[in-house]
Design a protein around this motif. Structure first.
Motif, PDB file in Angstrom:
ATOM      1  N   LYS A  12       0.854  -1.194   0.000  1.00 33.89           N
ATOM      2  CA  LYS A  12       0.000   0.000   0.000  1.00 33.89           C
ATOM      3  C   LYS A  12       0.885   1.238   0.000  1.00 33.89           C
ATOM      4  N   ASP A  13       0.488   2.258  -0.729  1.00 31.47           N
ATOM      5  CA  ASP A  13       1.243   3.507  -0.768  1.00 31.47           C
ATOM      6  C   ASP A  13       1.277   4.118   0.625  1.00 31.47           C
ATOM      7  N   GLY A  14       2.474   4.424   1.093  1.00 29.98           N
ATOM      8  CA  GLY A  14       2.616   4.964   2.444  1.00 29.98           C
ATOM      9  C   GLY A  14       3.069   3.909   3.439  1.00 29.98           C
ATOM     10  N   GLU A  19       5.154  -4.072   5.959  1.00 30.95           N
ATOM     11  CA  GLU A  19       3.725  -3.998   6.261  1.00 30.95           C
ATOM     12  C   GLU A  19       2.859  -4.655   5.191  1.00 30.95           C
ATOM     13  N   GLU A  21       0.876  -7.344   3.364  1.00 35.71           N
ATOM     14  CA  GLU A  21       0.179  -8.482   3.969  1.00 35.71           C
ATOM     15  C   GLU A  21      -0.475  -9.403   2.961  1.00 35.71           C
ATOM     16  N   THR A  40      -6.136  -6.016   7.077  1.00 32.81           N
ATOM     17  CA  THR A  40      -5.367  -4.918   7.670  1.00 32.81           C
ATOM     18  C   THR A  40      -5.557  -4.817   9.174  1.00 32.81           C
ATOM     19  N   HIS A 243      -7.206   7.801  -8.764  1.00 31.79           N
ATOM     20  CA  HIS A 243      -8.329   7.303  -7.962  1.00 31.79           C
ATOM     21  C   HIS A 243      -9.156   6.241  -8.690  1.00 31.79           C
ATOM     22  N   ARG A 244      -8.484   5.477  -9.561  1.00 34.36           N
ATOM     23  CA  ARG A 244      -9.214   4.392 -10.225  1.00 34.36           C
ATOM     24  C   ARG A 244      -9.026   3.076  -9.495  1.00 34.36           C
ATOM     25  N   MET A 245      -8.137   3.105  -8.503  1.00 32.63           N
ATOM     26  CA  MET A 245      -7.935   1.912  -7.698  1.00 32.63           C
ATOM     27  C   MET A 245      -7.670   2.358  -6.260  1.00 32.63           C
ATOM     28  N   LYS A 246      -8.238   1.650  -5.304  1.00 30.63           N
ATOM     29  CA  LYS A 246      -8.048   2.057  -3.916  1.00 30.63           C
ATOM     30  C   LYS A 246      -6.622   1.760  -3.485  1.00 30.63           C
ATOM     31  N   ASN A 247      -6.164   2.518  -2.515  1.00 28.72           N
ATOM     32  CA  ASN A 247      -4.808   2.368  -2.005  1.00 28.72           C
ATOM     33  C   ASN A 247      -4.767   1.164  -1.070  1.00 28.72           C
TER      34      ASN A 247
END
Lengths: 271, 284
Positions: A12-14, A19, A21, A40, A243-247
């Motif tokens: 995940k970005d950030g 982390e 998973e 998560t 924003h075409r795919m969730k983070n």
């Protein structure tokens, strides 16, 4: 016919790599592939996701969760025991212990490809000439896409992007937490042949793939031409920024049924 | 679209709890074991804080997804925390993790996966003890909350809007409606501050959660609190529906005699659910 497999992954970005998973694994020898997505909000879910995929890849044919008659609780029992034993309970902070006792959770999908003529034989799984059958088992929102000649033949277990949500059914490392999940396990099968593609993806990417399909596009064209992790990062980063795919953690496994003769068990495997 | 900002460590969310610690809370409540309302309220706060920590905890530590504050109002109006936590109105979540007063042990009944029930011992940290002294200075608490959040918003302009949860027995020493209106007039780029009133009545009334009309409430105190409560924004309505609540566009962030734990389940940490992204892309 032989299997070719490529895998891509991105946290995940950030988040850091530690982390991440998701988990995926494949075996050319046994013609199996699996993908899992640790939840998560549960603890040690990355380890649990890894246990699930490795257990599927390495297990005996007759004890595979692909089999309708196999009780999933029995299939999970050995890795639940190992997961519990590997938690360093004595050194955990109170909140980690509290969460760990509630269990780790993960979505799971496993794929088996079997030679059609040997579907019932003990040699099932060895790559040979001819058409094959595929069988899959899933719990949750990690998905499989069966593509032939650029056309989507099957999306499993989710067929519509609107079905994605934040509370999918998940397999737990604690027996007591699996009652509902066991009622949501689904299986599917079909025929496959040389040139077919199977894409296994965790939920964020799967949702985007279905979105693209629903608007008449063929997202596997871009994915099948990925030459490496860098290009995958560029693709995913673009989707996130627009924003075409969730983070979220993203994992993609591409299985291709490639052409070629079976020479020997060790001679024709390839990546 | 508002109330969509991602809650991340770089752009944390904010929960500010206002806790009625007035003498009016020193009585029996609607809880099955007839605890004083002060005990019910303290217990609710402790469970919420625990839930927030668990929600943000990973195997290697707690993520700072939220800033948290607890303001008590009774003999005085100020932080209800003890020790160093009481020196600041809002603290990062990681700072409350180990700053509890003590660790209680409780037994929880859970399914054993075989159709039976088993007992699981869990550790429950306690940050707040029950207090019931002084006047119900809700108006003053709302003014203090306004100052706290105005400053927080200035430092977190793009964050998900703060959520203020007022746990109250309903009494108040002066009309709080103007202060409540000023508080909900504060906003980040993602939307206005949400004021949620969690009412602990002193009479036996049916549980009510997210009502759309004050006619659902049997006391004038409840109705006044309802009018002060924020209307649930569309995104939280959708989340509430997903969690199984019955809500509509007129539903308010209000509950009476209900389990507070459910409230901290949303907003979601991190990205919005995938189906929400779908709706956004389709609308645009």
């Amino acid at each position: 016919m032989m299997l070719k497999a490529r895998q891509f992954s991105l946290p995940k970005d950030g988040n850091s790599l530690d982390e991440y998973e998701d988990a995926c694994s494949f075996s050319i020898a046994s013609c199996r592939a699996a993908i899992a997505d640790g939840a998560t909000e549960s603890s040690f879910s990355g380890q649990w996701a890894q246990s699930l995929v490795e257990h599927f890849i390495s297990g005996e044919e007759e004890n595979s969760p692909i089999q309708e008659q196999l009780e999933l609780r029995h299939w999970l029992a050995p890795i639940q025991k190992v997961w519990m034993e590997n938690i360093p309970w004595q050194s955990l902070e109170w909140y980690t212990e509290h969460k760990a006792r509630l269990g780790a959770f993960a979505a799971f999908l496993g794929l088996q490809i079997t030679n059609k003529d040997q579907a019932d034989s003990k040699d099932a799984g060895k790559p040979v000439l001819g058409d094959c059958v595929w069988s899959a088992v899933a719990c949750g929102d990690s998905c499989l896409f069966h593509v032939r000649c650029g056309e989507l033949l099957c999306a499993f277990p989710i067929r519509n992007s609107s079905e994605f949500g934040n509370s999918p059914s998940l397999l737990s490392s604690v027996s007591a937490a699996n009652e509902r999940a066991f009622t949501k396990v689904v299986r599917e099968h079909g025929e496959c042949r040389m040139g077919d593609l199977f894409l296994l993806a965790t939920d964020a990417l799967s949702c985007w793939i279905l979105n693209e399909c629903e608007t008449g596009k063929s997202p596997w064209e871009a994915m099948n031409t990925l030459s490496g992790q860098e290009e995958f990062y560029t693709l995913v980063d673009n989707l996130r920024q627009t924003h075409r795919m969730k983070n979220d953690d993203v994992t993609l496994l591409i299985i291709e049924l490639a052409g070629g003769q079976y020479r020997s068990h060790s001679g024709c495997e390839s990546l | 679209m508002p109330y969509l900002a991602e809650i991340r460590q770089e752009t944390p969310g904010c929960f500010l709890f206002l806790v009625d610690q007035s003498g009016s809370m020193d009585d029996s409540s609607n809880a099955p074991n007839w605890h004083r309302r002060a005990e019910s309220v303290a217990d609710a706060i402790n469970q919420c804080l625990c839930k927030l920590v668990l929600k943000c905890a990973k195997s290697d530590g707690v993520r700072n997804y939220y800033h948290v504050g607890v303001i008590g109002y009774g003999l005085s109006v100020g932080s209800a925390f003890s020790g160093s936590l009481s020196e600041r109105p809002l603290v990062p979540l990681v700072e409350i993790v180990d700053s509890f007063l003590r660790m209680d042990r409780r037994t929880k009944k859970v399914s054993d996966g075989e159709g039976g029930i088993m007992e699981l011992e869990v550790k429950v940290p306690v940050w707040l003890d029950p207090v019931a002294r002084g006047d119900a200075r809700l108006n003053e608490a709302l003014i203090v909350a306004y100052r706290i959040l105005k400053e927080w918003i200035a430092r977190n302009k793009t964050s998900y809007p703060p959520i203020v949860v007022n746990l109250t027995g309903g009494e108040t020493d002066s009309d709080p409606s103007v202060a409540a209106q000023a508080l909900t007039g504060l906003a980040t780029a993602d939307g206005n501050v949400l004021l949620c009133n969690w009412y602990f009545p002193d009479t036996i009334v049916p549980p009510v959660i997210f009502p759309d009309s004050e006619s659902a409430l049997l006391t004038e105190q409840g109705r006044r609190l309802f009018r002060m409560s924020s209307v649930l924004p569309q995104e939280l309505c959708d989340a509430a529906i997903y969690e199984g609540f019955v809500v509509n566009s007129q539903s308010r962030a209000f509950a009476s005699n209900a389990d507070l734990i459910r409230l901290v389940e949303f907003p979601q940490i991190g990205a919005r659910p995938a189906d929400w992204f779908n709706r956004i892309t389709r609308k645009s």
